[in-house]
Structure formats: structure tokens, C-alpha cells
Design an enzyme around this catalytic site. Structure first.
Site, PDB file in Angstrom:
ATOM      1  N   PHE A 150      -8.749   8.554  11.969  1.00 58.31           N
ATOM      2  CA  PHE A 150      -9.967   8.619  10.998  1.00 58.31           C
ATOM      3  C   PHE A 150     -10.842   7.279  10.732  1.00 58.31           C
ATOM      4  CE2 PHE A 150      -7.216   7.484   7.677  1.00 58.31           C
ATOM      5  CZ  PHE A 150      -8.177   6.849   6.656  1.00 58.31           C
ATOM      6  N   LYS A 151      -9.919   6.170  10.829  1.00 58.34           N
ATOM      7  CA  LYS A 151     -10.739   4.626  10.624  1.00 58.34           C
ATOM      8  C   LYS A 151     -11.753   4.521  11.448  1.00 58.34           C
ATOM      9  CE  LYS A 151      -6.787   3.839   7.488  1.00 58.34           C
ATOM     10  NZ  LYS A 151      -5.638   3.057   7.061  1.00 58.34           N
ATOM     11  N   ASP A 152     -11.659   5.133  12.723  1.00 60.02           N
ATOM     12  CA  ASP A 152     -12.868   4.727  13.712  1.00 60.02           C
ATOM     13  C   ASP A 152     -14.153   4.980  12.992  1.00 60.02           C
ATOM     14  OD1 ASP A 152     -11.096   3.839  15.958  1.00 60.02           O
ATOM     15  OD2 ASP A 152     -10.892   5.963  16.293  1.00 60.02           O
ATOM     16  N   ALA A 182     -14.659   1.934  10.528  1.00 58.26           N
ATOM     17  CA  ALA A 182     -14.656   0.526  11.409  1.00 58.26           C
ATOM     18  C   ALA A 182     -15.699   0.405  12.387  1.00 58.26           C
ATOM     19  CB  ALA A 182     -13.341   0.428  12.132  1.00 58.26           C
ATOM     20  N   THR A 202      -5.733   1.057  10.178  1.00 58.40           N
ATOM     21  CA  THR A 202      -6.854   0.219   9.967  1.00 58.40           C
ATOM     22  C   THR A 202      -6.928  -1.022  10.759  1.00 58.40           C
ATOM     23  OG1 THR A 202      -6.958   0.841   7.521  1.00 58.40           O
ATOM     24  CG2 THR A 202      -7.888  -1.271   8.286  1.00 58.40           C
TER      25      THR A 202
END
Length: 430
Positions: free
Chosen positions: A109-111, A114, A140
Site C-alpha cells: 500500500f505504501k506505493d 511514496a 516503506t
């Protein structure tokens, strides 16, 4: 839009520009940046754009925060470049729904945060070189490394705890090279996070180099995570015909959950949240006792949530006017042991023939045990934690081709001790 520190409680607050907040990462007093005000979204516009594409919807929402600071054409290009991958609400059965956030380039999900941050930082940072300094408990680091890969004028230094992340997570950080500098720290994630915070608090260091953070403490990482809640809610409403879901959020540093709180305050109809943790249950315990006791993290099979002193606690409280009773109205807590996580991964596979990563499994467990009417966030592809999934189910998740290539590629990293001075020396020489 201007930004202020969570620790600035004066009536006459000190405000910072978007560029200042993004580059600084942390406020000068050590607090986290918050927007001067929370813009209200037009839900009819959101619904219309949701039906078109995620990037169109995200562009509208991004404009509410950043439209006065970034030229429309540049913002559109940045958003569409960041969100060139799918998102979907997966219905396992009539009452069992999950928002899959793992279809991006690093399968986590951090895409969403980021990649947005990488694109916008490339626009804002039009002069001096900046070092993006970040700590990771797993996902992350890989998302930030990929999000900032080859962004002009940016070097990325990622700290991760030795032997406490999955081989794939490590590969995603250590095989890119170019402007990516991974540091393998002999310690825990809390050590990594402490070291990063100490660098931001070191005024002498910051006079010599420009450093910013890409953890969820950074305003550019945090705010865009609110956007997928809009997509999830409208997809769930379309599927069920109901009005407002409860959303279960697997949580470690709580950037994800506080982004959901931000979305709700923008007008999104969300009934409430579940803060779903592993054995590092500082926030669920806080919700019970009203006493906040951060502590050293413990290692679990859901390692991306192994955080004992969540940075976004301050942002969480700021969104609730620093009142525990307001927070309790907003969410309830849940925690799962390693044994429970393994049992859940197995149970989901047996019932639905669906493989969950350990973090997403915590979301499923909370959904069922608490009788949630809504959906949980699936935060990572099961293959990123293949050893855990295989232990639980006897099945080895199929690796996407990109993952296979990363695992086979040469890893380049630097080993350091969990020592502030050693990190400072490295940063001055990078």
C-alpha cells in the site's frame, strides 16, 4: 495551503509553506506537520470521478491540498505518473470485503504515498540536492526507494533492521543502486526510527545538508494515503448499497489510519475505524486505558507493523483535538498474536482459497471477531511474506516476475551500528 506543527498549541501558530514542510519532514520543534485547515471534498464530484479512474479522482483530491502550490499541468502529470497501477475492492463473499492496495510496483500500500511523494518532490526540489532519509520496518523502504528512483536532485538513504525484514523486502531496497543507499542497521526498527529523528533534531547537521523524510511523518507521504479511502468507500457503497462502512486498518506507525481519519474529516462517510495491530498493541491499549505507553517493539510475523513508538500518535491526537474521548468515538482497537495471525492466514485460505499477507490477515481477524460491517485494507501481496504464508498454509505464493528478478539481482548495502554518530558521518559523506 500552509502547515503547522502538532506541538504548536499557540493561538498564533507558526506556519510553513508546502515546500518547507516537505523538505523539512519534521517541524523544527520535533512535531509532525498538519494542514492549516482540512478542505471539504464535493462528494458528487468524487463519485463521478471514482467511476472514471483512480487517478482522476486522486487528482481532484490532491488539488484541494496542493492546487495553490503546484501548477495544474504539473500536478496532473505527477498524479497520473504516480497512479499507473490498479486498485480494487475484492469481495470474498457477500459480507467479506477487502480493499486490495498491493497492486503497485512494490506490491504494498505504501506505493500510493511514496510514488506521489517522489513525483511532487521532484517538482518542489528545483535547486539544491536533498537527501531523503527514512527508516523502515519493511515495506516503506522498498516503496520509497522505488518512488524516488532516479528522481533528479534526490538521494535516498534507507535504514532497515538487520535480519528483521523479509528477503524480498530487502531485495526491493538493495538492488536498485543509482541514487538509492540502503543501510542495514544492527538493531530494531525503533532504533532506525530513533536515529532518523535524531538527524532531524541535529541543527548543526541540517546546516550542512538538506535532509527530509519519506516516512508517513512527511506530509507528502501522508496526505495522498487518504485518497484510496474515497475509492474504497464508493466501491463498497456501490457493491452493498449501504451508506457508511467501518474500515479496519492494519496498523504499525499509524500513518495509514490517520490518513483515513483525514479522509473522514474531508467529508467522506465512514462509520469508524478499527486500529488493528499485532503484538505491538500500544494504540489498542491506549484506547482502553487512556494512558499512552510507547515501548520497545517486539518482533512478529507481521514485521511491517513492528512499531512500539508510533510516530503518527501525535497526528492522531491532533485530529481529535488531543481528546481521548474523541478518539474513542472515532475508532476501536484490536490486536493479534503471532499464533492468531498464522491461524487466520490458514483459515482464509481454507475458506476462500485466498492467500493473505500476515498484516492483511490481522485486518481479516479484526473484521470477523468484531463483527465489522465494512471492509479491511489488504496492505501487501502475500508473496512478499512467502515464508509466513507457506508456514500457515503449506502453499508457496507465486512470485510475480518482477519479484523474481529482484530476488536474483545483486544486493548492495552498507552495514552500520545503531549509533547516531555513525549515521551522521555516513550522511555527510554520501
Amino acid at each position: 495551503m500552509r502547515y503547522f506543527s502538532t506541538r504548536d498549541t499557540k493561538n498564533d501558530k507558526s506556519f510553513f509553506s508546502l515546500k518547507e514542510a516537505a523538505i523539512k519532514g519534521l517541524a523544527p520543534d520535533g512535531g509532525l506537520f498538519m494542514p492549516e485547515y482540512i478542505p471539504q471534498a464535493d462528494m458528487k464530484i468524487v463519485e463521478d470521478l471514482y467511476k472514471k479512474s483512480y487517478s482522476e479522482m486522486a487528482l481532484y483530491l490532491a488539488g484541494l491540498f496542493f492546487g495553490d502550490d503546484i501548477e495544474p499541468q504539473k500536478l496532473e502529470k505527477a498524479v497520473k505518473s504516480a497512479y499507473d497501477f490498479p486498485i480494487r475492492l475484492n469481495s470474498l463473499d457477500e459480507n467479506t470485503n477487502t480493499l486490495e492496495l498491493f497492486h503497485g510496483p512494490t506490491y504494498a500500500f505504501k506505493d500510493f504515498g511514496a510514488r506521489f511523494m517522489g513525483q511532487i518532490m521532484g517538482i518542489l526540489n528545483d535547486s539544491d540536492e536533498v537527501i531523503v532519509l527514512t527508516a523502515t520496518s519493511g515495506d516503506t523502504g522498498s516503496a520509497v526507494a522505488n518512488g524516488f528512483y532516479n528522481v533528479k536532485g534526490v538521494k535516498v538513504v534507507v535504514l532497515y533492521p538487520a535480519d528483521k525484514i523479509s528477503p524480498l523486502q530487502e531485495s526491493q531496497m538493495t538492488t536498485l543502486h543509482e541514487n538509492i543507499y540502503p543501510l542495514k542497521v544492527n538493531g530494531t526498527f525503533d532504533d532506525c526510527q530513533r536515529m532518523v529523528k535524531s538527524m532531524f533534531a541535529d541543527e548543526n547537521l541540517r546546516k550542512k545538508i538538506n535532509i527530509t523524510s519519506a516516512n508517513s511523518i512527511n506530509i507528502l507521504r501522508w496526505i495522498p494515503q487518504a485518497f484510496y479511502y474515497f475509492y474504497g468507500v464508493y466501491a463498497w457503497r456501490e457493491l452493498t448499497g449501504e451508506e457508511a462502512p467501518e474500515v479496519v486498518v492494519p496498523s504499525g506507525n499509524y500513518g495509514n489510519l490517520t490518513a483515513g481519519m483525514l479522509a473522514r474529516k474531508m467529508g467522506l462517510p465512514i462509520k469508524g475505524f478499527v486500529a488493528a495491530s499485532n503484538a505491538n498493541d500500544v494504540i489498542p491499549e491506549f484506547l482502553k486505558s487512556a494512558e499512552y505507553h510507547p515501548r520497545a517493539s517486539v518482533q512478529t510475523v507481521a514485521n511491517a507493523m513492528d512499531v512500539g513508538a508510533p510516530s503518527n500518535y501525535e497526528r492522531m491526537m491532533s485530529l481529535c483535538n488531543n481528546q481521548i474521548e474523541e478518539l474513542r468515538k472515532e475508532m476501536r482497537g484490536f490486536s493479534a498474536s503471532d499464533e492468531k495471525i498464522i491461524e487466520t492466514i490458514k483459515a482464509v485460505d481454507e475458506k476462500y482459497n485466498y492467500l493473505s499477507c500476515p498484516h492483511s490477515a490481522v485486518g481479516y481477524a479484526a473484521t470477523k471477531e468484531l463483527g465489522v460491517e465494512g471492509f479491511w485494507l489488504s496492505t501487501a501481496h502475500a508473496a512478499k511474506f512467502g515464508e509466513v504464508t507457506e508456514k500457515a498454509t503449506g502453499k508457496k505464493p507465486e512470485l510475480p516476475e518482477k519479484m523474481k528478478k529482484m530476488l536474483a539481482a545483486e544486493k548492495v548495502f552498507t552495514k552500520i551500528e545503531a549509533d547516531n554518530e555513525e549515521l551522521k558521518k555516513y550522511l555527510l559523506g554520501v
